[in-house]
Each structure stands twice: as structure tokens, then as C-alpha cells.
Design a protein around this motif. Structure first.
Motif, short mmCIF file in Angstrom:
data_model
loop_
_atom_site.label_atom_id
_atom_site.label_comp_id
_atom_site.label_asym_id
_atom_site.label_seq_id
_atom_site.Cartn_x
_atom_site.Cartn_y
_atom_site.Cartn_z
N ARG A 38 -0.24 4.38 6.67
CA ARG A 38 0.16 4.12 5.28
C ARG A 38 1.68 4.26 5.14
O ARG A 38 2.33 4.96 5.92
CB ARG A 38 -0.54 5.11 4.34
CG ARG A 38 -2.04 4.91 4.24
CD ARG A 38 -2.67 5.96 3.35
NE ARG A 38 -2.54 7.31 3.91
CZ ARG A 38 -2.94 8.41 3.30
NH1 ARG A 38 -3.48 8.33 2.09
NH2 ARG A 38 -2.80 9.59 3.87
N GLN A 39 2.21 3.62 4.13
CA GLN A 39 3.66 3.64 3.94
C GLN A 39 4.17 5.06 3.78
O GLN A 39 5.23 5.41 4.30
CB GLN A 39 4.05 2.79 2.73
CG GLN A 39 5.55 2.58 2.60
CD GLN A 39 6.15 1.88 3.80
OE1 GLN A 39 5.66 0.82 4.21
NE2 GLN A 39 7.19 2.46 4.39
N ARG A 40 3.45 5.89 3.06
CA ARG A 40 3.94 7.25 2.84
C ARG A 40 3.96 8.06 4.14
O ARG A 40 4.79 8.96 4.30
CB ARG A 40 3.13 7.96 1.77
CG ARG A 40 1.71 8.34 2.14
CD ARG A 40 1.09 9.14 1.00
NE ARG A 40 -0.18 9.71 1.37
CZ ARG A 40 -0.85 10.57 0.61
NH1 ARG A 40 -0.35 10.95 -0.54
NH2 ARG A 40 -2.00 11.05 1.01
N GLY B 226 3.20 -2.79 8.75
CA GLY B 226 2.16 -1.92 8.21
C GLY B 226 0.89 -1.95 9.03
O GLY B 226 -0.21 -1.74 8.50
N ALA B 227 1.06 -2.20 10.35
CA ALA B 227 -0.07 -2.29 11.29
C ALA B 227 -1.09 -3.36 10.87
O ALA B 227 -2.24 -3.32 11.28
CB ALA B 227 -0.76 -0.94 11.49
N TRP B 228 -0.64 -4.31 10.06
CA TRP B 228 -1.51 -5.40 9.61
C TRP B 228 -2.74 -4.87 8.88
O TRP B 228 -3.83 -5.46 8.91
CB TRP B 228 -1.92 -6.31 10.76
CG TRP B 228 -0.73 -7.02 11.33
CD1 TRP B 228 -0.20 -8.21 10.91
CD2 TRP B 228 0.11 -6.58 12.41
NE1 TRP B 228 0.93 -8.53 11.65
CE2 TRP B 228 1.13 -7.55 12.58
CE3 TRP B 228 0.10 -5.47 13.25
CZ2 TRP B 228 2.12 -7.43 13.54
CZ3 TRP B 228 1.08 -5.34 14.21
CH2 TRP B 228 2.09 -6.33 14.35
N LEU B 229 -2.56 -3.76 8.19
CA LEU B 229 -3.60 -3.16 7.36
C LEU B 229 -3.23 -3.30 5.89
O LEU B 229 -2.05 -3.25 5.54
CB LEU B 229 -3.77 -1.67 7.69
CG LEU B 229 -4.24 -1.33 9.11
CD1 LEU B 229 -4.01 0.15 9.39
CD2 LEU B 229 -5.71 -1.69 9.29
N GLU B 230 -4.23 -3.45 5.05
CA GLU B 230 -3.98 -3.43 3.61
C GLU B 230 -3.64 -2.00 3.19
O GLU B 230 -4.00 -1.04 3.88
CB GLU B 230 -5.23 -3.93 2.87
CG GLU B 230 -5.59 -5.37 3.19
CD GLU B 230 -6.92 -5.77 2.58
OE1 GLU B 230 -7.49 -4.98 1.79
OE2 GLU B 230 -7.40 -6.87 2.91
N PRO B 231 -2.95 -1.83 2.07
CA PRO B 231 -2.61 -0.47 1.63
C PRO B 231 -3.85 0.42 1.53
O PRO B 231 -4.85 0.02 0.92
CB PRO B 231 -1.96 -0.71 0.26
CG PRO B 231 -1.39 -2.08 0.35
CD PRO B 231 -2.36 -2.86 1.19
N ASP B 232 -3.79 1.58 2.17
CA ASP B 232 -4.87 2.57 2.13
C ASP B 232 -6.19 2.05 2.71
O ASP B 232 -7.25 2.63 2.45
CB ASP B 232 -5.12 3.06 0.70
CG ASP B 232 -3.91 3.75 0.10
OD1 ASP B 232 -3.25 4.51 0.83
OD2 ASP B 232 -3.62 3.51 -1.08
N GLN B 233 -6.15 1.01 3.52
CA GLN B 233 -7.39 0.36 3.97
C GLN B 233 -8.33 1.30 4.71
O GLN B 233 -9.54 1.30 4.46
CB GLN B 233 -7.06 -0.83 4.87
CG GLN B 233 -8.30 -1.56 5.40
CD GLN B 233 -7.96 -2.80 6.20
OE1 GLN B 233 -6.87 -3.36 6.08
NE2 GLN B 233 -8.88 -3.25 7.03
N LEU B 234 -7.80 2.10 5.62
CA LEU B 234 -8.68 2.90 6.47
C LEU B 234 -9.35 4.03 5.69
O LEU B 234 -10.49 4.41 6.01
CB LEU B 234 -7.91 3.45 7.67
CG LEU B 234 -7.36 2.37 8.61
CD1 LEU B 234 -6.61 3.01 9.77
CD2 LEU B 234 -8.46 1.45 9.14
#
Length: 332
Positions: free
Chosen positions: A144-146, A242-250
Motif C-alpha cells: 500500500r502507498q502508506r 504500486g505492485a499492480w495492485l488496486e488500493p488496499d486490494q490484499l
């Protein structure tokens, strides 16, 4: 090292072509008829380590190690001639895992990973939950960005100010407000006289903060150009996207893990991956047991980490039976 099983050697290894011109290194050790477990290394880009075979009872487990695209003995290496960065993303790695599972004729396997390996393990398990028997994670990171801001935009620098100052000093003054972007530009410079020192400085920051008690061995190892260059190139590219992930995806999709038993081993003083992420994952995935170790940081050799990982893998190993420890001859 009493919390590790004895060193063993692979009984099989090979290169698996997962895409045109791309092959990943894999190996298997332990009991060929044992419970399958796949080990996901960190980074992205650090490569597999022989020590990770020793987290598992070799009489009970069929232990699969592999090097992710661009890392370790997989080819081509990150940044090498012919390496196409557009074909190295989180979802390529998830697909590679499935290709490897099918190649090894494994129906279901335990997923074991730390740091970036935890990120990849979660992405894989949420995509293919029917192929996962259990999950063991260490030092949880979800990209995540944070989390990235904490490591690379000053948060961790409050605890390691002298190392943070050195990390920033390797950048031109104009780049210091956004070290991720600044290092990305330098590490991908075509001139090795620019890219190699930048990669060493980037990787050196990781080596400085990886353990709760700073150790010269980590600093030296992370600063080796042979390690630092592919490590920095892969990590910076993944983090820039962003590792090609949506925000907070995992964390958002943790419900897809329902019914999969898990164990999370987390250092209380992990500066690389602070424990709040592991705690949030545990809340979202109650099938996982969370152990926060009171004296550990991020390093696998920090106090209590090896014991915690062995307890987790022993908990999930098969019960004694036809392939018990006393009846199976392990191939060294």
C-alpha cells in the motif's frame, strides 16, 4: 540456529520456461512424497536462499524453492539485455506460480513467504484459493502507498536518522523530496557509473533497517553490487506501479482466504514492515493466527522469528503415518 532443521540439498532442480525467452529456476528438497510447500522469496528481486529449506521438517515436507522472474538464477536477470520489464509484474509472478505447480504435478500446496514474499503469497492465494492448503507469512507487506511512504519517504528515517541521511545524500538535492522517483531515475540510467552506486545506496538503506539491532553483515550483504543492482531495479519498478495492485486490494480481498488456515509471524519492532499491517490482515482473515514477537524486527534471524516459523510449519505438517520421520529416508 536450533530453531532450524538441518541443512539439506535439493534432490531435483531445473529451469521452467514460463514465457517466451523467460525461464525460472526451481528446486525441490525434503521428502519427495511429503506435503508440498512453496517458498516465496522477498524483494522483489532478492532470490531464494538455501536457509529457507530449513524451516520445514524434511521428512514431512516436499519443499519447493524458486527464483521469481528477473531474480536469482532465473533468466534473463532484471536489466540484462533481452529483459522486457513489461513482462515482469505481480500478475506474471502469480501465473508463474501456477505454471510451476502444474509442472511439478502438485494439487495443493502450502504457501510460505516473508516481506514481498508475503505480498505475492496473498495475491496468489486470493487468485487461486482452491490450490492453497495453508499460508505462513512473516513480516507482512501489502504494497500500500502508506507502507511505501513509511519506508521511502521518511517514516523509518525517524528511527534510523543517520542511515536516512546517507540514503538521501546519494540523490541530487532536487530528488530528495521524492526518493522513490529519484532513485528510479538513477537506477535505470544506462550508464553503470550512475546506476550501480545508486542501486548500492538504495539497497544499503534496506540492509541498515532490516534488523531490530543493526548488523554489519546485513549492511555488507545488501551493498554487494551483484545483489543490489537486480534487487533495486525490480523493487523500484514494482513500487513505482504500486505492485499492480488496486488500493488496499490484499486487505480488501482477504475474505477470499476464508477457510484457509494461516499463521502470521511478525516482529514488534519491524521497521521495514511495521506490525500494523499484520494486525489488519489478521482482523480481515480470522483463520490466521497472529504471533507478534516482542524483541524482533524484520530479519528472519531476529529473536524468536525462526522459532515462530518452525512452530507454524510444524503445526501444519502431516501427522505421523506411513511417511513419518523414522520411516522416510531424506535425500541429502
Amino acid at each position: 540456529m536450533t530453531d532450524l532443521y538441518p541443512p539439506i540439498q535439493p534432490y531435483a532442480r531445473g529451469m521452467l520456461e514460463v514465457d517466451a525467452g523467460i525461464a525460472i529456476y526451481w528446486e525441490t528438497s525434503g521428502n519427495p512424497d511429503g506435503k508440498p510447500v512453496v517458498v516465496l522469496h522477498g524483494g522483489p528481486g532478492s532470490g531464494s536462499a538455501p536457509l529457507t529449506r530449513q524451516h520445514f521438517d524434511p521428512a514431512a515436507y516436499r519443499i519447493v524453492l524458486f527464483d521469481q522472474r528477473g531474480a536469482g538464477r532465473s533468466t534473463p536477470a532484471a536489466g540484462a539485455p533481452g529483459a522486457d520489464p513489461s513482462r515482469n509484474t505481480t500478475w506474471h509472478l502469480v501465473a508463474d506460480l501456477e505454471r510451476l505447480r502444474e509442472h511439478l504435478r502438485i494439487e495443493r500446496w502450502q504457501v510460505f513467504g516473508g516481506s514481498w514474499g508475503a505480498t505475492l503469497g496473498l495475491a496468489y492465494a486470493q487468485t487461486h484459493p482452491e490450490r492453497v492448503s495453508e499460508i505462513v507469512l512473516r513480516g507482512v507487506f501489502t504494497a500500500r502507498q502508506r507502507e511505501l511512504d513509511w519506508i521511502y519517504r521518511g517514516g523509518a528515517g525517524n528511527l534510523f536518522p543517520e542511515d536516512w541521511e546517507r540514503f538521501l545524500a546519494a540523490l541530487p538535492a532536487a530528488d530528495r523530496a521524492d526518493p522513490l522517483a529519484g532513485y528510479h531515475r538513477l537506477v535505470f540510467d544506462p550508464d553503470p557509473a550512475v546506476s550501480e552506486p545508486a542501486a548500492v545506496a538504495w539497497s544499503g538503506w534496506e540492509g541498515a533497517i532490516v534488523s531490530a539491532v543493526p548488523q554489519q553483515g546485513f549492511r555488507t550483504g545488501y551493498a554487494r553490487p551483484a545483489f543490489a543492482v537486480p534487487f533495486a531495479r525490480l523493487a523500484l519498478r514494482y513500487f513505482a506501479h504500486g505492485a499492480w495492485l488496486e488500493p488496499d486490494q490484499l486487505l480488501r480481498d482477504a475474505g477470499k482466504l476464508a477457510g484457509i488456515p494461516g499463521a502470521i509471524v511478525q516482529g514488534r519492532y519491524d521497521v521495514v514492515c511495521p506490525p500494523v499491517t499484520a494486525y489488519e490482515l489478521h482482523r480481515a482473515w480470522p483463520d490466521a493466527e497472529l504471533s507478534i514477537l516482542p524483541h524482533a524486527g524484520h530479519a528472519v534471524t531476529d529473536p524468536g522469528v525462526l522459532a515462530g516459523l518452525r512452530a507454524a510449519t510444524d503445526r501444519f505438517r502431516p501427522q505421523p503415518g506411513p511417511t513419518s520421520r523414522n520411516q522416510v529416508k531424506v535425500r541429502a
